[in-house]
Design a protein around this motif. Structure first.
Motif, short mmCIF file in Angstrom:
data_model
loop_
_atom_site.label_atom_id
_atom_site.label_comp_id
_atom_site.label_asym_id
_atom_site.label_seq_id
_atom_site.Cartn_x
_atom_site.Cartn_y
_atom_site.Cartn_z
N VAL A 176 -15.53 32.55 -12.83
CA VAL A 176 -15.23 31.61 -11.74
C VAL A 176 -14.27 30.55 -12.27
O VAL A 176 -14.50 29.99 -13.33
N GLN A 177 -13.23 30.30 -11.52
CA GLN A 177 -12.23 29.35 -11.97
C GLN A 177 -11.71 28.52 -10.82
O GLN A 177 -11.53 29.02 -9.70
N LEU A 178 -11.50 27.22 -11.08
CA LEU A 178 -10.84 26.34 -10.14
C LEU A 178 -9.53 25.91 -10.78
O LEU A 178 -9.53 25.38 -11.89
N GLN A 179 -8.45 26.15 -10.09
CA GLN A 179 -7.13 25.84 -10.62
C GLN A 179 -6.49 24.76 -9.78
O GLN A 179 -6.10 25.02 -8.63
N ALA A 180 -6.37 23.56 -10.35
CA ALA A 180 -5.72 22.46 -9.64
C ALA A 180 -4.24 22.44 -9.97
O ALA A 180 -3.84 22.70 -11.11
N SER A 181 -3.43 22.13 -8.96
CA SER A 181 -1.99 22.06 -9.15
C SER A 181 -1.40 21.06 -8.17
O SER A 181 -2.08 20.59 -7.26
N GLY A 182 -0.11 20.76 -8.36
CA GLY A 182 0.60 19.88 -7.43
C GLY A 182 0.84 18.48 -7.93
O GLY A 182 1.48 17.68 -7.26
N GLY A 183 0.33 18.17 -9.10
CA GLY A 183 0.57 16.85 -9.65
C GLY A 183 2.01 16.67 -10.08
O GLY A 183 2.81 17.62 -10.08
N GLY A 184 2.36 15.44 -10.45
CA GLY A 184 3.70 15.17 -10.90
C GLY A 184 3.98 13.68 -10.95
O GLY A 184 3.06 12.87 -10.88
N LEU A 185 5.26 13.37 -11.08
CA LEU A 185 5.72 11.98 -11.13
C LEU A 185 6.35 11.62 -9.79
O LEU A 185 7.21 12.35 -9.29
N VAL A 186 5.91 10.51 -9.22
CA VAL A 186 6.41 10.09 -7.92
C VAL A 186 6.53 8.58 -7.91
O VAL A 186 5.79 7.89 -8.62
N GLN A 187 7.46 8.06 -7.13
CA GLN A 187 7.61 6.62 -7.00
C GLN A 187 6.54 6.07 -6.07
O GLN A 187 6.03 6.78 -5.19
N ALA A 188 6.25 4.80 -6.24
CA ALA A 188 5.29 4.13 -5.35
C ALA A 188 5.76 4.28 -3.91
O ALA A 188 6.94 4.16 -3.60
N GLY A 189 4.80 4.57 -3.04
CA GLY A 189 5.11 4.82 -1.64
C GLY A 189 5.33 6.27 -1.31
O GLY A 189 5.39 6.65 -0.13
N GLY A 190 5.46 7.09 -2.34
CA GLY A 190 5.71 8.51 -2.12
C GLY A 190 4.44 9.29 -1.85
O GLY A 190 3.34 8.73 -1.74
#
Length: 127
Positions: free
Chosen positions: A1-15
């Motif tokens: 069983v595995q949970l794979q999180a993705s979608g993180g990154g660097l973003v400016q405030a308000g983004g």
């Protein structure tokens, strides 16, 4: 069983960013799913939770009105849409599943209720 999180990154405030948590090995469509985060030098904290059916959600006060969690049980995936991001949202974000409680409407903020955890995805918000 595995949970794979993705979608993180660097973003400016308000983004905005959208995190995904894809489950494999079993289905979680009757289990609560949660999002948690750990900021540098701080304890891991609750962010959001969603019940198995998606009918119930709950949020930590500082993200209410900015973050939305949802799920697509056909895809065995949970999402965290994060809008109006602030530098204080910078953290490693984790998804988790609570398989010890079964019910379409059940959700929980308690970290100790969750028994499956993803590896985390880094979110960095610059000012």
């Amino acid at each position: 069983v595995q949970l794979q999180a993705s979608g993180g990154g660097l973003v400016q405030a308000g983004g905005s960013l959208r995190l995904s948590c894809a489950a494999s090995g079993r289905t979680f469509n009757r289990n609560a799913m949660g999002w948690f985060r750990r900021a540098p030098g701080k304890e891991r904290e609750f962010v959001a939770t969603i019940s198995g059916s998606g009918i119930n959600t709950d949020y930590e006060n500082s993200v209410k009105g900015r973050f939305t969690t949802s799920r697509d049980n056909a895809k065995n995936t949970v999402y965290l849409q994060m809008n109006s991001l602030k530098p204080e949202d910078t953290a490693v974000y984790y998804c988790a599943a609570d398989t010890r409680q079964v019910g379409s409407a059940y959700s929980t903020r308690r970290q100790d209720e969750y028994d499956y955890w993803g590896q985390g995805t880094q979110v960095t918000v610059s000012s």
